[in-house]
Scaffold this motif. Structure first.
Motif, PDB file in Angstrom:
ATOM      1  N   ALA A  60       0.827  -1.205   0.000  1.00  0.00           N
ATOM      2  CA  ALA A  60       0.000   0.000   0.000  1.00  0.00           C
ATOM      3  C   ALA A  60       0.867   1.263   0.000  1.00  0.00           C
ATOM      4  O   ALA A  60       0.593   2.219  -0.734  1.00  0.00           O
ATOM      5  CB  ALA A  60      -0.928  -0.009   1.212  1.00  0.00           C
ATOM      6  N   TYR A  61       1.919   1.257   0.817  1.00  0.00           N
ATOM      7  CA  TYR A  61       2.835   2.399   0.820  1.00  0.00           C
ATOM      8  C   TYR A  61       3.504   2.558  -0.543  1.00  0.00           C
ATOM      9  O   TYR A  61       3.629   3.662  -1.077  1.00  0.00           O
ATOM     10  CB  TYR A  61       3.898   2.219   1.908  1.00  0.00           C
ATOM     11  N   ALA A  62       3.922   1.444  -1.127  1.00  0.00           N
ATOM     12  CA  ALA A  62       4.633   1.487  -2.406  1.00  0.00           C
ATOM     13  C   ALA A  62       3.759   2.073  -3.507  1.00  0.00           C
ATOM     14  O   ALA A  62       4.219   2.887  -4.324  1.00  0.00           O
ATOM     15  CB  ALA A  62       5.113   0.097  -2.786  1.00  0.00           C
ATOM     16  N   VAL A  63       2.496   1.669  -3.563  1.00  0.00           N
ATOM     17  CA  VAL A  63       1.600   2.182  -4.602  1.00  0.00           C
ATOM     18  C   VAL A  63       1.473   3.697  -4.488  1.00  0.00           C
ATOM     19  O   VAL A  63       1.472   4.415  -5.502  1.00  0.00           O
ATOM     20  CB  VAL A  63       0.219   1.499  -4.512  1.00  0.00           C
ATOM     21  N   TYR A 120      -6.755  -2.101  -4.573  1.00  0.00           N
ATOM     22  CA  TYR A 120      -7.058  -2.049  -3.137  1.00  0.00           C
ATOM     23  C   TYR A 120      -6.072  -1.141  -2.414  1.00  0.00           C
ATOM     24  O   TYR A 120      -6.461  -0.325  -1.558  1.00  0.00           O
ATOM     25  CB  TYR A 120      -7.008  -3.456  -2.545  1.00  0.00           C
ATOM     26  N   TYR A 121      -4.826  -1.254  -2.752  1.00  0.00           N
ATOM     27  CA  TYR A 121      -3.791  -0.491  -2.051  1.00  0.00           C
ATOM     28  C   TYR A 121      -3.901   1.005  -2.338  1.00  0.00           C
ATOM     29  O   TYR A 121      -3.606   1.832  -1.471  1.00  0.00           O
ATOM     30  CB  TYR A 121      -2.416  -1.031  -2.441  1.00  0.00           C
ATOM     31  N   VAL A 150      -6.623   2.341   0.092  1.00  0.00           N
ATOM     32  CA  VAL A 150      -6.397   2.406   1.540  1.00  0.00           C
ATOM     33  C   VAL A 150      -5.032   2.966   1.930  1.00  0.00           C
ATOM     34  O   VAL A 150      -4.794   3.211   3.121  1.00  0.00           O
ATOM     35  CB  VAL A 150      -6.561   1.013   2.180  1.00  0.00           C
ATOM     36  N   GLY A 151      -4.133   3.183   0.981  1.00  0.00           N
ATOM     37  CA  GLY A 151      -2.739   3.434   1.324  1.00  0.00           C
ATOM     38  C   GLY A 151      -2.345   4.845   1.674  1.00  0.00           C
ATOM     39  O   GLY A 151      -1.249   5.057   2.203  1.00  0.00           O
ATOM     40  N   LEU A 152      -3.208   5.834   1.418  1.00  0.00           N
ATOM     41  CA  LEU A 152      -2.807   7.223   1.662  1.00  0.00           C
ATOM     42  C   LEU A 152      -2.349   7.477   3.102  1.00  0.00           C
ATOM     43  O   LEU A 152      -1.340   8.163   3.313  1.00  0.00           O
ATOM     44  CB  LEU A 152      -3.942   8.171   1.281  1.00  0.00           C
ATOM     45  N   PRO A 153      -3.049   6.987   4.125  1.00  0.00           N
ATOM     46  CA  PRO A 153      -2.570   7.240   5.495  1.00  0.00           C
ATOM     47  C   PRO A 153      -1.151   6.733   5.736  1.00  0.00           C
ATOM     48  O   PRO A 153      -0.386   7.358   6.481  1.00  0.00           O
ATOM     49  CB  PRO A 153      -3.584   6.487   6.365  1.00  0.00           C
ATOM     50  N   SER A 207      -8.157  -4.885   8.778  1.00  0.00           N
ATOM     51  CA  SER A 207      -6.698  -4.971   8.633  1.00  0.00           C
ATOM     52  C   SER A 207      -6.328  -4.593   7.208  1.00  0.00           C
ATOM     53  O   SER A 207      -7.194  -4.381   6.365  1.00  0.00           O
ATOM     54  CB  SER A 207      -6.210  -6.391   8.959  1.00  0.00           C
ATOM     55  N   ILE A 208      -5.057  -4.492   6.928  1.00  0.00           N
ATOM     56  CA  ILE A 208      -4.621  -4.205   5.563  1.00  0.00           C
ATOM     57  C   ILE A 208      -4.447  -5.535   4.848  1.00  0.00           C
ATOM     58  O   ILE A 208      -3.421  -6.198   4.944  1.00  0.00           O
ATOM     59  CB  ILE A 208      -3.309  -3.390   5.547  1.00  0.00           C
TER      60      ILE A 208
END
Length: 479
Positions: free
Chosen positions: A38-41, A112-113, A116-119, A174-175
């Motif tokens: 998620a961070y990587a995307v 999906y990532y 949800v990944g912005l935070p 959860s992630i």
């Protein structure tokens, strides 16, 4: 319908949020892989560019990211079998210096990532993880609430509650894209069965795009829903459904072409030679039980179990809904329910036969839940089911009892997992205190779960969650 949606959304969100607030970092299946993805995307790293060794000692694909994303010992709670430690063993760091961060989910679909990944991009640490989990819980809650809001009766609403097992609540909070995938399948089934094509299109779009097996599940759900409800395939040409479904299918094809998985299927440790017979024997003597347990509740990395009585009771409630439908329903319904059940079992066996010789144990019961939910969601379509139910006061009360029983089971599952992370896997049930406590304390997630599960029970027992239209006497699906 808007009021029904908002109440149901609050219920499902609180249930997912309870797990989001209760779990430590990497406190459920493969979260360490997914939060890195998620961070990587969100940093433009859509495909991996390096290799690195993760906390389990496995060489896998990697991205560039801050050390604060994960503890160096992210697997410490479960890796030292059989000495499973409380979450106090985790050593976190605030170091934002870039390093190679491994992820076995490095080539998974970015959809999906991206949602949800912005935070995690804003705050690549435990705080960002909780906000990302809450966002994931909200997305799953929106899909499940939409399904609940269009469900026309008690049986349909009870079916949605029963497919929302503690395992689904855990995954939603959860992630992990598996939670959103299951929720999308629930919406797709319910929306197609009741001809809500825009919502069905939204479910199909997500199901096609969030995980590899999504296209298979989407097609299976579409076929089963149309077959059981006797709808002509031309209804799929309805623009509200066809456009998003086509976009999802196109993206699935595109991503499959862009991101080959071959390099990510390298076993972390040597896999001993095995035969088809040995794998089938292993399934019969252990894996099948694990799959069945996990669908309701077997947590963290499979070592955290809940009472077999609770799991058995959940399945008993499902059987109490489905078995009368098989008696009252027609041949199409029986075939549809049977296909959803047998198809799920066959897929698990096929996955294990294919992957076990390459990477060891692979299949999980949660993997087939997007298809398996059809067993429960199709049942209320049995002709005369509602009339049979209302003909006896005790049968109607049984629906209320079934909904009420899910409340303590949801709360117990959460408390059991909180005890495991706070006090250790062998400790008696006590989610308060211990060597580790959730960031907001133990009471907040427990209250969230209690209120959320209780709200779902109330929704089921109400006579109506939305105005019931006056049906015409025409020979239509609605009649």
């Amino acid at each position: 319908m808007r009021r029904a949606f908002l109440v149901a959304f609050a219920a499902f969100f609180l249930l997912g949020a309870a797990w989001a607030l209760a779990l430590p970092v990497n406190g459920t299946y493969d979260e360490k892989q997914h939060l890195v993805r998620a961070y990587a995307v969100w940093t433009g790293q859509w495909l991996p560019h390096e290799r690195a060794t993760d906390a389990s000692g496995i060489d896998t694909s990697a991205f560039t990211g801050p050390r604060s994303l994960l503890p160096d010992n992210a697997d410490c709670t479960w890796i030292d079998k059989p000495d499973y430690h409380p979450a106090s063993c985790l050593v976190t760091t605030g170091d934002r210096a870039d390093t190679l961060v491994p992820s076995a989910a490095a080539r998974y679909s970015p959809v999906y990532y991206a949602l949800v990944g912005l935070p995690l991009r804003i705050s690549p640490d435990g705080t960002g993880l909780i906000w990302a989990r809450l966002l994931s819980a909200a997305l799953a809650a929106a899909l499940l609430a939409a399904a609940m809001a269009i469900a026309p009766g008690r049986l349909e609403r009870l079916a949605v509650v029963l497919v929302t097992t503690p395992m689904l609540a855990n995954l939603a909070g959860s992630i992990n894209p598996n939670g959103l995938e299951i929720a999308a399948a629930v919406l797709l089934f319910v929306a197609l069965l009741h001809r809500r094509f825009a919502l069905a299109g939204a479910g199909a779009l997500l199901l096609f795009t969030v995980r590899d097996l999504g296209p298979f599940f989407a097609l299976a759900a579409i076929v089963l829903a149309l077959f059981v409800s006797r709808q002509h395939p031309r209804v799929l040409l309805h623009r509200a459904f066809a456009v998003p479904a086509a976009l999802g299918a196109a993206f699935a094809v595109f991503w499959a072409a862009v991101a080959s998985r071959g390099s990510d299927l390298v076993p972390g440790r040597p896999v001993p030679p095995t035969s088809t017979g040995a794998i089938l024997s292993d399934i019969a003597h252990g894996r099948a039980e694990f799959w069945a347990r996990q669908i309701v509740g077997q947590f963290n990395y499979g070592e955290t179990t809940i009472s077999i009585a609770v799991i058995g009771l959940w399945y008993l409630l499902c059987a109490a809904l489905v078995l009368p439908a098989l008696v009252l329903g027609d041949r199409r319904l029986r075939l549809g329910v049977g296909a959803a059940f047998l198809g799920s079992a066959a897929l698990l066996v096929a996955l294990e036969l294919y992957f076990a010789p390459k990477v060891g144990h692979f299949a999980h019961g949660r993997y087939v839940m997007p298809l398996g939910v059809g067993v429960i969601l199709l049942a209320p379509l049995a002709v005369g089911y509602s009339a049979w139910l209302s003909a006896s006061p005790w049968r109607e009360r049984a629906v209320h009892v079934a909904a009420a029983l899910t409340v303590p089971m949801q709360l117990y599952a959460l408390a059991r997992v909180m005890t495991r992370f706070g006090r250790g896997i062998s400790a008696g049930l006590n989610p308060f205190g211990g060597a580790w406590t959730p960031p907001l304390g133990s009471l907040v997630p427990l209250l969230c779960a209690l209120v959320g599960a209780a709200l779902l029970g109330v929704i089921v027992t109400r006579s109506s969650v939305r105005p019931t239209p006056v049906l015409s006497t025409a020979n239509t699906f609605s009649n």
